[in-house]
Design an enzyme around this catalytic site. Structure first.
Site, mmCIF file in Angstrom:
data_model
loop_
_atom_site.group_PDB
_atom_site.id
_atom_site.type_symbol
_atom_site.label_atom_id
_atom_site.label_comp_id
_atom_site.label_asym_id
_atom_site.label_seq_id
_atom_site.Cartn_x
_atom_site.Cartn_y
_atom_site.Cartn_z
ATOM 1 N N ARG A 1 -0.295 10.716 -5.308
ATOM 2 C CA ARG A 1 -0.754 9.492 -5.953
ATOM 3 C C ARG A 1 -0.279 9.355 -7.399
ATOM 4 O O ARG A 1 0.299 8.348 -7.770
ATOM 5 C CB ARG A 1 -2.279 9.419 -5.917
ATOM 6 C CG ARG A 1 -2.827 8.094 -6.419
ATOM 7 C CD ARG A 1 -4.344 8.050 -6.380
ATOM 8 N NE ARG A 1 -4.874 8.270 -5.046
ATOM 9 C CZ ARG A 1 -6.163 8.341 -4.756
ATOM 10 N NH1 ARG A 1 -7.057 8.216 -5.734
ATOM 11 N NH2 ARG A 1 -6.571 8.543 -3.537
ATOM 12 N N TYR B 1 1.461 -16.924 -4.535
ATOM 13 C CA TYR B 1 2.292 -17.861 -5.287
ATOM 14 C C TYR B 1 3.667 -17.295 -5.652
ATOM 15 O O TYR B 1 4.601 -18.056 -5.862
ATOM 16 C CB TYR B 1 1.579 -18.270 -6.585
ATOM 17 C CG TYR B 1 0.269 -18.968 -6.373
ATOM 18 C CD1 TYR B 1 0.190 -20.171 -5.672
ATOM 19 C CD2 TYR B 1 -0.903 -18.428 -6.875
ATOM 20 C CE1 TYR B 1 -1.021 -20.804 -5.481
ATOM 21 C CE2 TYR B 1 -2.123 -19.060 -6.686
ATOM 22 C CZ TYR B 1 -2.172 -20.246 -5.981
ATOM 23 O OH TYR B 1 -3.371 -20.881 -5.789
ATOM 24 N N HIS C 1 0.841 2.116 3.203
ATOM 25 C CA HIS C 1 -0.006 2.488 2.060
ATOM 26 C C HIS C 1 -1.430 1.997 2.304
ATOM 27 O O HIS C 1 -1.762 0.846 1.996
ATOM 28 C CB HIS C 1 0.564 1.856 0.781
ATOM 29 C CG HIS C 1 0.043 2.458 -0.489
ATOM 30 N ND1 HIS C 1 0.318 3.751 -0.870
ATOM 31 C CD2 HIS C 1 -0.740 1.943 -1.469
ATOM 32 C CE1 HIS C 1 -0.252 4.004 -2.039
ATOM 33 N NE2 HIS C 1 -0.911 2.925 -2.414
#
Length: 763
Positions: free
Chosen positions: A39, A129, A85
């Site tokens: 991580r 967007y 993930h």
């Protein structure tokens, strides 16, 4: 087994009896290792954390290369969290946004379309967007994924596969840097210039025993995406990279593009005519939001911490342009810069911590040379894997090509076998000595491939394959050839990211800071007269101007005046309590006088049972007479009494119920001390007998059988001793003949002159 038996036995079979501390430590260790390796820390081979690697792999799977069109970020995020993930969409999108920000990454790996945030600190638009695709740098980092260069590992649900690392010849760890916090360790790596990384790597390849000093001649240090200046000496930077730990001061850059003179341009000074000028900030430190920096500067102006600065304006467009307007043309530009460095994030500190995962996934803090050696070793391993994979491809192709050539040499017989034999494959394998793959390939040939031209092409292809095979075998058998190949590839990379290219030019200047202009926060306070009002209950305020000290001020009900005095906003006030502790308060920090002020205990940690016995305006070198009711005292200077913290400074050491009752200024020219006790006896002695201390109990000023010290003061013997008379007029009386009360320090004294106040106080 019945359902009841299953219900009764299964849960208990799963219970393990173990000590709680060992069970907890084992599970926490697994979590900690997972955090470190999967991580938070980057792999030194590709400089990526798993989330970034999975993002790039997903975008490659979606064919979002630089030559293709953009796709919605939502599509990428969905694929990443669905297949590779198993974390939140926000975490994945935030990581992707950072890869696209040219002010966050020195060499962006994602090209964004839409609002991906800005250097002002504004967040990106929602992923529904925005659109994205990979950059050329990302494609270079992933080059070779299909060439057997890396291992593929199963995803979290074993439904897909993902690459363990990215194999491309791009030094992403140093080029783009990384930061992360794991369990018990962290990493913080700045970005660097690719051309300098390549130069240092070539030196390591040519000379494995190269000295660190030689590497630092080629590898200058950090090269941040936002430019700026690393204000450290080359030796300090080199030392940090030798150990893998250190820190750098990073400053913004003052640069005025429109200035006529070169010196003014480099200093960031724009001349406006009539002697007026303004400063222009063109670059800000890495990871500092421009909006936050401007807010800090504006707050410093509003709080009068920067009285030499009148205004700050943001005139930025695509380029940063922050304009600073000084209050006067006589302001020293260097003093203004120095004050901004100290008061705002125009100067920050970047901590270097080269903590990475090596090829065995082990976290290590490495110096620059060790890091480059490991990266070179990983690239050599990738080169060998690529070569072996290519050799396997050549062997398989040669097998087919030789089969095709055999078919062309015996074309009529091959056609006859195919036309008349029931099992043509077995007959051809036996008659011509073909392998199963060769016979199958011949049977699958198209009729148009039976041209004479095809035979010539096959023979040419065989020669080319044999030549390539020989070269690859030589390469795999010679470490020197492998290093030469790597050097050649690195040199080609350097041309693409060279200092003459827009992407490759160095942005951050590394230069030791010039000696700082003498800077004091006190010098930044605008000097104005102020009247300080402190009530008996400890409410303090400051009224603008020097008001009459006998003026009546309003107080809260039940409160009354205690101290009223004149000062300047640049002054420091010393507040002495009967506990012997002195506190320091800036006259510019006082609340306004429109209300009742604020309790002084809100600002200073004064004990609730302590009483303020004196308020003194600090003057450099000013001497004070300090005396306790026990009759002991000493002299001190206000310079020794200033406190840096709100807890104050213990100056007079008191025992039991003793209290500090006198803290008076000793005026210039005073040569004697007068002390009066509760027993109304007065003693006068030479000021030279009073010791000068920074802290202590002091010495005996007057001796008592009962009672204690009531008051003490200093005076000039030739002028006589004065005291305040009672009444509204505030008259004073002076006794000139004081020789009969003058004794050695510590005497019992005698009754004071006729008319001395009954309250036994001099003032």
């Amino acid at each position: 087994m019945s359902a009841d038996e299953i219900t009764d036995s299964d849960p208990f079979d799963a219970i393990v009896d173990a000590p709680f501390d060992s069970a907890l430590s084992e599970r926490y260790l697994v979590y900690a290792l997972s955090t470190i390796t999967a991580r938070s820390l980057p792999d030194l081979r590709d400089g990526l954390k798993p989330v970034h690697r999975r993002l790039l792999w997903t975008m490659r799977q979606l064919k979002l290369d630089p030559s293709s069109g953009f796709k919605k970020s939502a599509r990428v995020v969905g694929e990443v969290i669905g297949k590779y993930h198993p974390h939140g969409d926000t975490a994945a999108y935030d990581a992707m946004v950072r890869l696209a920000q040219d002010f966050a990454l020195r060499y962006p790996l994602v090209e964004g379309q839409g609002n991906f945030g800005n250097i002002d600190g504004d967040n990106a638009a929602a992923y529904r967007y925005t659109e994205a695709r990979l950059t050329k740098t990302a494609m270079r980092l992933m080059k070779g994924l299909d060439a057997g260069t890396v291992d593929f590992i199963p995803t979290y649900n074993n439904e897909e596969e993902e690459p363990e690392i990215m194999p491309g010849l791009f030094p992403n760890l140093l080029a783009n840097g990384a930061s992360g916090i794991a369990v018990g360790m962290a990493t913080n790596i700045p970005s660097h210039n690719v051309a300098e990384i390549v130069d240092a790597t070539l030196e390591v390849i040519d000379n494995p025993h190269v000295e660190h000093a030689r590497l630092m001649e080629l590898f200058k240090g950090p090269d941040f995406a936002t430019g700026g200046i690393v204000a450290e000496s080359a030796d300090a930077v080199a030392q940090a990279y030798e150990t893998g730990r250190g820190s750098f001061r990073v400053r913004g850059r003052f640069h005025a593009e429109e200035a006529e003179k070169a010196d003014d341009r480099e200093a960031g000074i724009e001349r406006l005519g009539g002697g007026q000028w303004q400063l222009v900030i063109s670059e800000i430190p890495y990871q500092v939001a421009k909006g936050k920096l401007i807010e800090q500067i504006a707050a410093a102006i509003a709080d009068k911490k920067l009285p030499i600065l009148e205004d700050v304006r943001d005139e930025s467009d695509a380029q940063i342009r922050i304009v600073l307007v000084p209050r006067s043309r006589n302001v020293d530009p260097e003093l203004l810069k120095e004050s901004l460095y100290k008061l705002t994030d125009l100067e920050t500190r970047f901590g270097l911590n080269l903590n990475v995962l090596d090829a065995n996934r082990t976290p290590m803090v490495m110096g620059l040379k060790e890091l480059l050696n490991h990266w070179v070793a990983s690239q050599i391993d990738i080169l060998q894997r690529r070569s072996r994979h290519r050799l396997e491809q050549i062997a398989r192709r040669l097998e087919l090509v030789e089969g095709y050539i055999t078919a062309f040499l015996n074309l009529d017989r091959v056609i006859e076998i195919i036309r008349y034999e029931d099992d043509p494959k077995a007959v051809m394998m036996e008659e011509f000595g073909l392998t199963d793959r060769q016979a199958e390939a011949i049977l699958n040939m198209r009729l148009r491939s039976l041209r004479k031209l095809e035979e010539m092409q096959l023979r040419g292809e065989k020669d080319d394959l044999l030549k390539e095979q020989e070269e690859l075998e030589k390469l795999l058998g010679s470490p020197a050839r492998q290093r030469t190949r790597l050097k050649r590839d690195l040199s080609a990379l350097r041309k693409e990211y060279g200092p003459e290219t827009e992407l490759g030019r160095r942005r951050t200047t590394i230069a030791e800071a010039a000696p700082a202009v003498e800077f004091s926060m006190d010098a930044m306070i605008e000097k104005e007269p102020v009247t300080i009002i402190l009530s008996q209950k400890g409410w303090v305020r400051g009224a603008k101007g020097h008001l009459p000290l006998d003026q009546e001020f309003k107080y809260k009900e039940g409160d009354a005046p205690a101290y009223v005095l004149h000062a300047q906003t640049t002054d420091k006030l010393l507040l002495a309590t009967d506990k012997g502790r002195f506190f320091t308060l800036g006259a510019d920090k006082l609340p306004g006088a429109r209300g009742f002020g604020e309790p002084v205990r809100n600002t200073l940690d004064i004990d609730a049972t302590a009483q303020i016995v004196a308020v003194i305006v600090h003057k450099p070198g000013q001497r004070l007479l300090l005396a306790a009711d026990t009759g002991k005292g000493f002299g001190a200077t206000t310079d020794d009494l200033l406190a840096e913290t709100r807890k104050g400074r213990q100056v007079v050491n008191l025992k039991g119920d003793a209290k500090l009752v006198v803290a008076h200024a000793i005026e210039d020219g005073h040569d004697h001390v007068a002390v009066v006790g509760d027993n109304r006896k007065l003693v006068v002695f030479n000021l030279e007998e009073l010791p000068q201390l920074a802290r202590g109990q002091g010495v005996t000023l007057q001796r008592y059988r009962d009672g204690g010290l009531s008051d003490a003061t200093t005076f000039t013997l030739a002028d006589g001793l004065s005291w305040t008379m009672g009444g509204k007029e505030g008259r004073t009386r002076t006794e000139g003949e004081m020789w009969q009360w003058k004794v050695a320090r510590g005497g019992a004294g005698r009754m004071p002159p006729q008319g001395f106040p009954r309250h036994n106080k001099f003032g």
